[in-house]
Design a protein around this motif. Structure first.
Motif, PDB file in Angstrom:
ATOM      1  N   LEU A   1       0.829  -1.201   0.000  1.00  0.00           N
ATOM      2  CA  LEU A   1       0.000   0.000   0.000  1.00  0.00           C
ATOM      3  C   LEU A   1       0.867   1.256   0.000  1.00  0.00           C
ATOM      4  O   LEU A   1       1.854   1.360   0.728  1.00  0.00           O
ATOM      5  CB  LEU A   1      -0.920   0.021   1.216  1.00  0.00           C
ATOM      6  CG  LEU A   1      -2.004  -1.045   1.246  1.00  0.00           C
ATOM      7  CD1 LEU A   1      -2.831  -0.898   2.528  1.00  0.00           C
ATOM      8  CD2 LEU A   1      -2.899  -0.978   0.027  1.00  0.00           C
TER       9      LEU A   1
ATOM     10  N   GLU B   1       0.458   5.774  -1.084  1.00  0.00           N
ATOM     11  CA  GLU B   1      -0.411   6.866  -1.529  1.00  0.00           C
ATOM     12  C   GLU B   1       0.012   7.245  -2.943  1.00  0.00           C
ATOM     13  O   GLU B   1       1.188   7.506  -3.209  1.00  0.00           O
ATOM     14  CB  GLU B   1      -0.257   8.066  -0.609  1.00  0.00           C
ATOM     15  CG  GLU B   1      -1.141   9.229  -0.991  1.00  0.00           C
ATOM     16  CD  GLU B   1      -0.959  10.406  -0.069  1.00  0.00           C
ATOM     17  OE1 GLU B   1      -0.585  11.486  -0.574  1.00  0.00           O
ATOM     18  OE2 GLU B   1      -1.171  10.243   1.147  1.00  0.00           O
TER      19      GLU B   1
ATOM     20  N   ASN C   1      -3.809   4.160   0.365  1.00  0.00           N
ATOM     21  CA  ASN C   1      -4.163   2.739   0.331  1.00  0.00           C
ATOM     22  C   ASN C   1      -4.281   2.167  -1.078  1.00  0.00           C
ATOM     23  O   ASN C   1      -5.088   1.278  -1.328  1.00  0.00           O
ATOM     24  CB  ASN C   1      -5.448   2.465   1.117  1.00  0.00           C
ATOM     25  CG  ASN C   1      -5.292   2.782   2.569  1.00  0.00           C
ATOM     26  OD1 ASN C   1      -4.243   2.541   3.154  1.00  0.00           O
ATOM     27  ND2 ASN C   1      -6.307   3.361   3.168  1.00  0.00           N
ATOM     28  N   ARG C   2      -3.461   2.640  -1.992  1.00  0.00           N
ATOM     29  CA  ARG C   2      -3.433   2.080  -3.344  1.00  0.00           C
ATOM     30  C   ARG C   2      -2.414   0.952  -3.354  1.00  0.00           C
ATOM     31  O   ARG C   2      -1.370   1.025  -2.717  1.00  0.00           O
ATOM     32  CB  ARG C   2      -3.026   3.146  -4.370  1.00  0.00           C
ATOM     33  CG  ARG C   2      -3.950   4.352  -4.416  1.00  0.00           C
ATOM     34  CD  ARG C   2      -5.331   4.046  -4.984  1.00  0.00           C
ATOM     35  NE  ARG C   2      -5.288   3.483  -6.303  1.00  0.00           N
ATOM     36  CZ  ARG C   2      -5.297   4.183  -7.436  1.00  0.00           C
ATOM     37  NH1 ARG C   2      -5.339   5.486  -7.410  1.00  0.00           N
ATOM     38  NH2 ARG C   2      -5.260   3.560  -8.592  1.00  0.00           N
ATOM     39  N   GLN C   3      -2.699  -0.096  -4.087  1.00  0.00           N
ATOM     40  CA  GLN C   3      -1.799  -1.236  -4.174  1.00  0.00           C
ATOM     41  C   GLN C   3      -0.805  -0.995  -5.314  1.00  0.00           C
ATOM     42  O   GLN C   3      -1.167  -0.999  -6.483  1.00  0.00           O
ATOM     43  CB  GLN C   3      -2.581  -2.520  -4.400  1.00  0.00           C
ATOM     44  CG  GLN C   3      -3.390  -2.922  -3.168  1.00  0.00           C
ATOM     45  CD  GLN C   3      -4.279  -4.083  -3.464  1.00  0.00           C
ATOM     46  OE1 GLN C   3      -5.359  -3.896  -3.994  1.00  0.00           O
ATOM     47  NE2 GLN C   3      -3.831  -5.276  -3.113  1.00  0.00           N
TER      48      GLN C   3
ATOM     49  N   GLU D   1      -0.514  -1.235 -10.140  1.00  0.00           N
ATOM     50  CA  GLU D   1      -0.394   0.032 -10.866  1.00  0.00           C
ATOM     51  C   GLU D   1       0.782  -0.002 -11.830  1.00  0.00           C
ATOM     52  O   GLU D   1       1.768  -0.697 -11.587  1.00  0.00           O
ATOM     53  CB  GLU D   1      -0.182   1.192  -9.889  1.00  0.00           C
ATOM     54  CG  GLU D   1      -1.331   1.428  -8.949  1.00  0.00           C
ATOM     55  CD  GLU D   1      -2.528   2.066  -9.624  1.00  0.00           C
ATOM     56  OE1 GLU D   1      -2.350   2.773 -10.638  1.00  0.00           O
ATOM     57  OE2 GLU D   1      -3.635   1.858  -9.121  1.00  0.00           O
TER      58      GLU D   1
END
Length: 100
Positions: free
Chosen positions: A65, A67, A73-75, A79
């Motif tokens: 996780l 930012e 809380n972006r994985q 991405e």
């Protein structure tokens, strides 16, 4: 420690990790690119403050996780690297009010 199996010859783009400019391979998996560039930890846990790094690399474990562009809380393992990304490592629990 981490190295790509095949050296990339594609374009590199600038992203910002904790306000520090970093050049990463465009379109690469974000978690893999950050690991290859030597960045760790990605976050610390809310309870004990233990450092965490990507583990499963497929979106199951949530240890990667980070930012991304102001959204916590972006994985990172789900991405791709894009020019101009603003990344921040998370310390403890994310401040969800910051995303509003």
């Amino acid at each position: 420690m981490f190295q790509p199996l095949e050296p990339g010859s594609g374009p590199r783009v600038r992203v910002f990790l904790d306000d520090t400019p970093v050049d990463l391979p465009e379109g690469a998996n974000l978690a893999a690119a950050l690991l290859t560039a030597g960045f760790s930890p990605f976050r610390t846990t809310p309870v004990s403050g233990a450092p965490r790094l990507p583990f499963c690399m497929m979106g199951v474990c949530f240890d990667c996780l980070i930012e991304i562009d102001g959204i916590p809380n972006r994985q990172a393992c789900l991405e791709q690297v894009r020019a101009g990304m603003r990344l921040r490592r998370q310390s403890g629990a994310a401040n969800l009010e910051a995303a509003e």
